[in-house]
Design an enzyme around this catalytic site. Structure first.
Site, PDB file in Angstrom:
ATOM      1  N   SER A  91      83.370  -5.228  63.560  1.00  0.00           N
ATOM      2  CA  SER A  91      82.249  -4.547  62.912  1.00  0.00           C
ATOM      3  C   SER A  91      81.599  -3.477  63.769  1.00  0.00           C
ATOM      4  CB  SER A  91      81.203  -5.569  62.466  1.00  0.00           C
ATOM      5  OG  SER A  91      81.669  -6.262  61.334  1.00  0.00           O
ATOM      6  N   TYR A 101      73.783  -6.772  54.305  1.00  0.00           N
ATOM      7  CA  TYR A 101      74.924  -6.363  55.117  1.00  0.00           C
ATOM      8  C   TYR A 101      76.167  -6.273  54.243  1.00  0.00           C
ATOM      9  CZ  TYR A 101      78.125  -6.202  59.096  1.00  0.00           C
ATOM     10  OH  TYR A 101      79.076  -5.834  60.007  1.00  0.00           O
TER      11      TYR A 101
END
Length: 183
Positions: free
Chosen positions: A19, A117
């Protein structure tokens, strides 16, 4: 590295950054805004093929900024993600599947109203920026970030020599896990 791996863990070891790639994507967005190539307020539909339907809500379109700040209303992962190999869940997820998801998805809340998210949103942002630049995401990262910074051992697609230097990833239980491919 694994217990039986004799390779040293040092400055040449290659790690999958997962990420953290979203930092590269945000840097690309910043650079492209600075160059006047895109605007934060641009609707994402501007950078997709005309026939791709994009969700919106309350008359508000999802913008590049909404993707970058995780306020688009898009979920963490697309609901049509059905991996052949659960250990590498995105390996067979295609652009066509992404477009199908966008066309069918209904936002659960207003765009910009709440943080959630979204790996999907981060990946979509990278895809849109690459489309705008007219080159692959890998080439865009190389051209605008890793090349100018002299980061020759950092990239999306690794050479066989870099793969040989790659550390093994581990999950929360410290079991070895394979790397993910994100087309």
């Amino acid at each position: 590295l694994e217990k039986d791996d004799a390779r040293p863990l040092n400055g040449d070891t290659v790690f999958e950054i997962g990420s953290v790639t979203k930092v590269f994507t945000s840097l690309l967005l910043t650079d492209m805004v600075r160059r006047g190539e895109v605007a934060l307020t641009d609707p994402i539909a501007k950078y997709l093929p005309a026939d791709v339907k994009v969700p919106g809500r309350g008359g508000r379109a999802i913008t590049l900024q909404d993707l970058a700040t995780h306020t688009s209303g898009l979920p963490r992962v697309p609901s049509n993600l059905a991996p052949t190999n659960p250990a590498n869940p995105y390996a067979d997820y295609s652009v066509e599947l992404l477009y199908q998801f966008l066309a069918a998805y209904e936002l659960p809340r207003d765009v910009g109203s709440q943080y959630e998210y979204s790996n999907l949103g981060g990946g979509l942002l990278g895809h849109l920026l690459a489309r705008r630049a007219g080159i692959s995401y890998d080439a865009l990262v190389r051209e605008r970030i890793t090349g100018p910074l002299g980061m020759a051992n950092t990239g999306v697609t690794l050479s066989p020599a870099l793969i040989a230097l790659e550390a093994v990833g581990h999950n929360a239980q410290l079991a070895s896990v394979s790397n993910w491919d994100l087309p």
